[in-house]
Design a protein around this motif. Sequence first.
Motif, PDB file in Angstrom:
ATOM      1  N   ILE A  54       0.817  -1.185   0.000  1.00 19.88           N
ATOM      2  CA  ILE A  54       0.000   0.000   0.000  1.00 19.88           C
ATOM      3  C   ILE A  54       0.854   1.239   0.000  1.00 19.88           C
ATOM      4  CG2 ILE A  54      -1.597   1.334   1.429  1.00 19.88           C
ATOM      5  CD1 ILE A  54      -2.963  -1.078   2.133  1.00 19.88           C
ATOM      6  N   SER A  55       0.393   2.242  -0.727  1.00 21.59           N
ATOM      7  CA  SER A  55       1.042   3.537  -0.658  1.00 21.59           C
ATOM      8  C   SER A  55      -0.029   4.579  -0.509  1.00 21.59           C
ATOM      9  CB  SER A  55       1.858   3.821  -1.911  1.00 21.59           C
ATOM     10  OG  SER A  55       2.367   5.121  -1.890  1.00 21.59           O
ATOM     11  N   ALA A  56       0.059   5.410   0.509  1.00 24.58           N
ATOM     12  CA  ALA A  56      -0.902   6.489   0.712  1.00 24.58           C
ATOM     13  C   ALA A  56      -0.189   7.811   0.591  1.00 24.58           C
ATOM     14  CB  ALA A  56      -1.549   6.369   2.103  1.00 24.58           C
ATOM     15  N   THR A  57      -0.918   8.847   0.127  1.00 20.05           N
ATOM     16  CA  THR A  57      -0.293  10.137  -0.064  1.00 20.05           C
ATOM     17  C   THR A  57      -0.373  10.991   1.193  1.00 20.05           C
ATOM     18  OG1 THR A  57      -2.369  11.047  -0.920  1.00 20.05           O
ATOM     19  CG2 THR A  57      -0.807  10.149  -2.520  1.00 20.05           C
ATOM     20  N   ASN A  58      -0.946  10.457   2.272  1.00 25.79           N
ATOM     21  CA  ASN A  58      -1.156  11.254   3.463  1.00 25.79           C
ATOM     22  C   ASN A  58      -0.443  10.666   4.669  1.00 25.79           C
ATOM     23  OD1 ASN A  58      -3.067  13.115   2.229  1.00 25.79           O
ATOM     24  ND2 ASN A  58      -4.430  11.350   2.112  1.00 25.79           N
ATOM     25  N   SER A  59      -0.120  11.506   5.634  1.00 29.70           N
ATOM     26  CA  SER A  59       0.582  11.074   6.829  1.00 29.70           C
ATOM     27  C   SER A  59      -0.330  10.293   7.755  1.00 29.70           C
ATOM     28  CB  SER A  59       1.136  12.302   7.561  1.00 29.70           C
ATOM     29  OG  SER A  59       2.013  13.004   6.732  1.00 29.70           O
ATOM     30  N   ALA A  60       0.259   9.439   8.569  1.00 28.22           N
ATOM     31  CA  ALA A  60      -0.501   8.643   9.518  1.00 28.22           C
ATOM     32  C   ALA A  60      -0.955   9.512  10.680  1.00 28.22           C
ATOM     33  CB  ALA A  60       0.363   7.497  10.045  1.00 28.22           C
ATOM     34  N   LEU A  61      -2.267   9.458  10.983  1.00 31.51           N
ATOM     35  CA  LEU A  61      -2.837  10.172  12.102  1.00 31.51           C
ATOM     36  C   LEU A  61      -3.837   9.256  12.782  1.00 31.51           C
ATOM     37  CD1 LEU A  61      -3.476  13.734  10.626  1.00 31.51           C
ATOM     38  CD2 LEU A  61      -1.741  13.087  12.273  1.00 31.51           C
ATOM     39  N   PRO A  62      -4.297   9.592  14.005  1.00 31.77           N
ATOM     40  CA  PRO A  62      -5.290   8.759  14.683  1.00 31.77           C
ATOM     41  C   PRO A  62      -6.506   8.523  13.804  1.00 31.77           C
ATOM     42  CG  PRO A  62      -4.413  10.397  16.174  1.00 31.77           C
ATOM     43  CD  PRO A  62      -3.882  10.741  14.810  1.00 31.77           C
ATOM     44  N   LEU A  63      -7.113   7.344  13.928  1.00 35.37           N
ATOM     45  CA  LEU A  63      -8.161   6.949  13.012  1.00 35.37           C
ATOM     46  C   LEU A  63      -9.556   7.183  13.543  1.00 35.37           C
ATOM     47  CD1 LEU A  63      -6.678   3.667  11.580  1.00 35.37           C
ATOM     48  CD2 LEU A  63      -6.511   5.994  10.732  1.00 35.37           C
ATOM     49  N   GLU A  64      -9.726   7.995  14.569  1.00 31.92           N
ATOM     50  CA  GLU A  64     -11.057   8.266  15.080  1.00 31.92           C
ATOM     51  C   GLU A  64     -11.783   9.161  14.089  1.00 31.92           C
ATOM     52  OE1 GLU A  64     -13.160   9.729  19.233  1.00 31.92           O
ATOM     53  OE2 GLU A  64     -11.093  10.234  18.808  1.00 31.92           O
ATOM     54  N   GLU A  87       7.314   4.440 -14.897  1.00 26.46           N
ATOM     55  CA  GLU A  87       8.115   5.620 -14.547  1.00 26.46           C
ATOM     56  C   GLU A  87       7.326   6.906 -14.717  1.00 26.46           C
ATOM     57  OE1 GLU A  87      12.871   5.190 -15.166  1.00 26.46           O
ATOM     58  OE2 GLU A  87      11.662   5.238 -17.003  1.00 26.46           O
ATOM     59  N   LYS A  88       6.450   6.943 -15.711  1.00 26.62           N
ATOM     60  CA  LYS A  88       5.655   8.141 -15.973  1.00 26.62           C
ATOM     61  C   LYS A  88       4.362   8.167 -15.168  1.00 26.62           C
ATOM     62  CE  LYS A  88       7.337   8.522 -20.756  1.00 26.62           C
ATOM     63  NZ  LYS A  88       6.940   8.470 -22.189  1.00 26.62           N
ATOM     64  N   LEU A  89       3.697   6.998 -15.098  1.00 21.74           N
ATOM     65  CA  LEU A  89       2.372   6.940 -14.494  1.00 21.74           C
ATOM     66  C   LEU A  89       2.368   7.204 -12.996  1.00 21.74           C
ATOM     67  CD1 LEU A  89       0.529   3.953 -16.227  1.00 21.74           C
ATOM     68  CD2 LEU A  89      -0.091   6.365 -16.291  1.00 21.74           C
ATOM     69  N   VAL A  90       3.264   6.552 -12.263  1.00 23.70           N
ATOM     70  CA  VAL A  90       3.219   6.670 -10.803  1.00 23.70           C
ATOM     71  C   VAL A  90       3.420   8.113 -10.336  1.00 23.70           C
ATOM     72  CG1 VAL A  90       4.285   5.946  -8.640  1.00 23.70           C
ATOM     73  CG2 VAL A  90       3.835   4.255 -10.433  1.00 23.70           C
ATOM     74  N   PRO A  91       4.430   8.845 -10.860  1.00 24.87           N
ATOM     75  CA  PRO A  91       4.530  10.258 -10.479  1.00 24.87           C
ATOM     76  C   PRO A  91       3.296  11.062 -10.859  1.00 24.87           C
ATOM     77  CG  PRO A  91       6.586   9.515 -11.453  1.00 24.87           C
ATOM     78  CD  PRO A  91       5.584   8.421 -11.691  1.00 24.87           C
ATOM     79  N   GLN A  92       2.686  10.745 -11.994  1.00 24.59           N
ATOM     80  CA  GLN A  92       1.472  11.458 -12.399  1.00 24.59           C
ATOM     81  C   GLN A  92       0.344  11.222 -11.402  1.00 24.59           C
ATOM     82  OE1 GLN A  92       0.572  10.187 -16.405  1.00 24.59           O
ATOM     83  NE2 GLN A  92       2.328  11.270 -17.298  1.00 24.59           N
ATOM     84  N   PHE A  93       0.189   9.981 -10.976  1.00 21.55           N
ATOM     85  CA  PHE A  93      -0.848   9.664  -9.985  1.00 21.55           C
ATOM     86  C   PHE A  93      -0.648  10.466  -8.705  1.00 21.55           C
ATOM     87  CE2 PHE A  93      -1.275   5.108 -11.833  1.00 21.55           C
ATOM     88  CZ  PHE A  93      -2.159   5.560 -12.797  1.00 21.55           C
ATOM     89  N   HIS A  94       0.584  10.500  -8.218  1.00 25.36           N
ATOM     90  CA  HIS A  94       0.861  11.126  -6.929  1.00 25.36           C
ATOM     91  C   HIS A  94       0.876  12.649  -6.997  1.00 25.36           C
ATOM     92  CE1 HIS A  94       1.903   7.670  -4.281  1.00 25.36           C
ATOM     93  NE2 HIS A  94       2.056   7.063  -5.437  1.00 25.36           N
ATOM     94  N   ASP A  95       1.257  13.192  -8.129  1.00 24.85           N
ATOM     95  CA  ASP A  95       1.411  14.646  -8.232  1.00 24.85           C
ATOM     96  C   ASP A  95       0.178  15.355  -8.787  1.00 24.85           C
ATOM     97  OD1 ASP A  95       3.986  14.308  -7.289  1.00 24.85           O
ATOM     98  OD2 ASP A  95       4.898  14.328  -9.289  1.00 24.85           O
ATOM     99  N   ASP A 100      -6.972  11.745  -2.766  1.00 26.16           N
ATOM    100  CA  ASP A 100      -6.643  11.957  -1.355  1.00 26.16           C
ATOM    101  C   ASP A 100      -5.704  10.878  -0.840  1.00 26.16           C
ATOM    102  OD1 ASP A 100      -8.399  14.265  -0.826  1.00 26.16           O
ATOM    103  OD2 ASP A 100      -9.993  12.827  -1.292  1.00 26.16           O
ATOM    104  N   CYS A 101      -5.764   9.688  -1.411  1.00 24.88           N
ATOM    105  CA  CYS A 101      -4.876   8.605  -1.035  1.00 24.88           C
ATOM    106  C   CYS A 101      -4.819   7.591  -2.173  1.00 24.88           C
ATOM    107  CB  CYS A 101      -5.302   7.932   0.275  1.00 24.88           C
ATOM    108  SG  CYS A 101      -7.049   7.481   0.358  1.00 24.88           S
ATOM    109  N   ILE A 102      -3.738   6.838  -2.192  1.00 23.49           N
ATOM    110  CA  ILE A 102      -3.505   5.876  -3.261  1.00 23.49           C
ATOM    111  C   ILE A 102      -3.099   4.536  -2.661  1.00 23.49           C
ATOM    112  CG2 ILE A 102      -2.133   5.320  -5.305  1.00 23.49           C
ATOM    113  CD1 ILE A 102      -1.690   8.304  -5.711  1.00 23.49           C
ATOM    114  N   VAL A 103      -3.686   3.463  -3.187  1.00 22.71           N
ATOM    115  CA  VAL A 103      -3.343   2.108  -2.777  1.00 22.71           C
ATOM    116  C   VAL A 103      -2.822   1.373  -4.013  1.00 22.71           C
ATOM    117  CG1 VAL A 103      -4.204  -0.088  -1.895  1.00 22.71           C
ATOM    118  CG2 VAL A 103      -5.056   2.051  -0.926  1.00 22.71           C
TER     119      VAL A 103
END
Length: 208
Positions: A54-64, A87-95, A100-103
């Motif tokens: 899994i790869s998420a674009t956001n930092s880990a915070l409490p899940l409440e 090489e091209k697609l993954v940076p495009q997805f993240h940028d 809000d998040c990517i798996v």
Amino acid sequence: MLTASRDIRLLLTGFQGWGDIKINPSELIGQQLDGAVLQLKGQPDSTDAPASSISATNSALPLEVSPSSTRAILTFKPVRVSYREIEKLVPQFHDSGEWDCIVHVGLAKGYEACTIETGSKSLGYSLKDVDGELAPEVGLSRGVEGTKSRWDCTMDCRECCDELNGMGYKVPEPKEDDPTAPYTLSELTEIVRALCNFTARQAVAVKA
């Protein structure tokens, strides 16, 4: 208590067939979950489709999360096993700012349990891709070059593992491919659904 003002947009990717893997289970799982709407407060999902790194674009915070109807909308995009396309697609997805998040979901033969990678592997690719091409040369190895060569997972991997283990999930390969495996493709889809739910709840905490 954290609240959310809008739906979470979650991108799910999976690889297509490659080599002797004619139909990649990660693509089949993604197809099952494409368009799924996940309720993030423990309610049943609003789709009937059954729900490893899994790869998420956001930092880990409490899940409440607040008891409001916070949802995650899943969009699936299949990815060809092509070094140059990835090489091209993954940076495009993240940028792009669209998600809000990517798996990212993949298949690794020989593993006896589902695994959550803390980051993407950037070097050491020695096999040819679906186009018969090798990964670009990077120094004395082959892999992905540049500042975005490694994508670090920013969610709480340990907490996610604990949650999934508590749900009884453990092993990856489907019974359809390996009769000795404990899970069917449908059950693997449920595991990925649970991973997406966890990731989206962290995105809610970031956006609140």
